[in-house]
Design a protein around this motif. Structure first.
Motif, PDB file in Angstrom:
ATOM      1  N   CYS A  82       3.366  -5.725   3.074  1.00  0.00           N
ATOM      2  CA  CYS A  82       4.165  -6.617   2.218  1.00  0.00           C
ATOM      3  C   CYS A  82       4.925  -7.609   3.086  1.00  0.00           C
ATOM      4  CB  CYS A  82       5.115  -5.813   1.336  1.00  0.00           C
ATOM      5  SG  CYS A  82       6.368  -4.928   2.296  1.00  0.00           S
ATOM      6  N   ASP A  98       0.791  -1.233   0.000  1.00  0.00           N
ATOM      7  CA  ASP A  98       0.000   0.000   0.000  1.00  0.00           C
ATOM      8  C   ASP A  98       0.824   1.284   0.000  1.00  0.00           C
ATOM      9  OD1 ASP A  98      -2.337  -1.440  -0.087  1.00  0.00           O
ATOM     10  OD2 ASP A  98      -2.766  -1.265   2.059  1.00  0.00           O
ATOM     11  N   CYS A  99       1.995   1.275   0.602  1.00  0.00           N
ATOM     12  CA  CYS A  99       2.779   2.518   0.669  1.00  0.00           C
ATOM     13  C   CYS A  99       3.730   2.656  -0.512  1.00  0.00           C
ATOM     14  CB  CYS A  99       3.547   2.596   1.987  1.00  0.00           C
ATOM     15  SG  CYS A  99       4.977   1.503   2.098  1.00  0.00           S
ATOM     16  N   ALA A 152       6.439   1.766   5.152  1.00  0.00           N
ATOM     17  CA  ALA A 152       5.569   2.566   6.005  1.00  0.00           C
ATOM     18  C   ALA A 152       4.183   1.966   6.230  1.00  0.00           C
ATOM     19  CB  ALA A 152       5.413   3.961   5.401  1.00  0.00           C
ATOM     20  N   CYS A 153       3.906   0.806   5.646  1.00  0.00           N
ATOM     21  CA  CYS A 153       2.545   0.261   5.793  1.00  0.00           C
ATOM     22  C   CYS A 153       2.524  -1.167   6.344  1.00  0.00           C
ATOM     23  CB  CYS A 153       1.805   0.308   4.451  1.00  0.00           C
ATOM     24  SG  CYS A 153       2.431  -0.857   3.219  1.00  0.00           S
TER      25      CYS A 153
HETATM   26  S1  FES Z   1       5.016  -1.795   0.702  1.00  0.00           S
HETATM   27 FE1  FES Z   1       4.576  -0.713   2.521  1.00  0.00          FE
HETATM   28  S2  FES Z   1       5.926  -1.575   3.956  1.00  0.00           S
HETATM   29 FE2  FES Z   1       6.386  -2.625   2.134  1.00  0.00          FE
END
Ligand code: FES
Length: 106
Positions: free
Chosen positions: A49, A39-40, A45-46
């Motif tokens: 993955c 998502d980021c 930061a999300c």
């Molecule tokens: S794509 Fe967001 S932490 Fe890996």
């Protein structure tokens, strides 16, 4: 061609060609591997993955860096070999790599 296998929580396997200059997250997204959202966009930061590296490969793919470690530390489903796929630049030397995808992403 070198490849990496993503294994879903239900055991389904998704083999993806390993191509340089892309992260494992981007390879998974580009090949529609379910359960890797990214998502980021790869900024660590999300946490969407999150993957778990097969223990036999953990010494080959290396360990997480500080920014990755901060995100992983917030994940209650963290495993000793957890990584963020966006922080893993694909390498053809990883031919045969197997990683598991948790049932839920943060
Ligand atoms: S794509 Fe967001 S932490 Fe890996």
């Amino acid at each position: 061609m070198a490849s990496v296998t993503f294994v879903s929580h239900d055991g389904a396997k998704h083999e993806v060609p390993l191509e340089g200059d892309q992260s494992l997250m981007q390879l998974a997204v580009d090949n529609a591997v379910p359960g890797i959202d990214g998502d980021c966009g790869g900024e660590a930061a999300c946490g969407t993955c999150h993957i778990i590296v097969d223990s036999s490969w953990s010494g080959v793919v290396g360990t997480s860096r500080e920014v990755e470690e901060e995100m992983l530390s917030m994940n209650p489903e963290r495993h000793p070999t957890s990584r963020l796929a966006c922080q893993m630049p694909a390498s053809e030397e990883w031919d045969g790599l197997v990683v598991r995808i948790p049932e839920f992403q943060m």
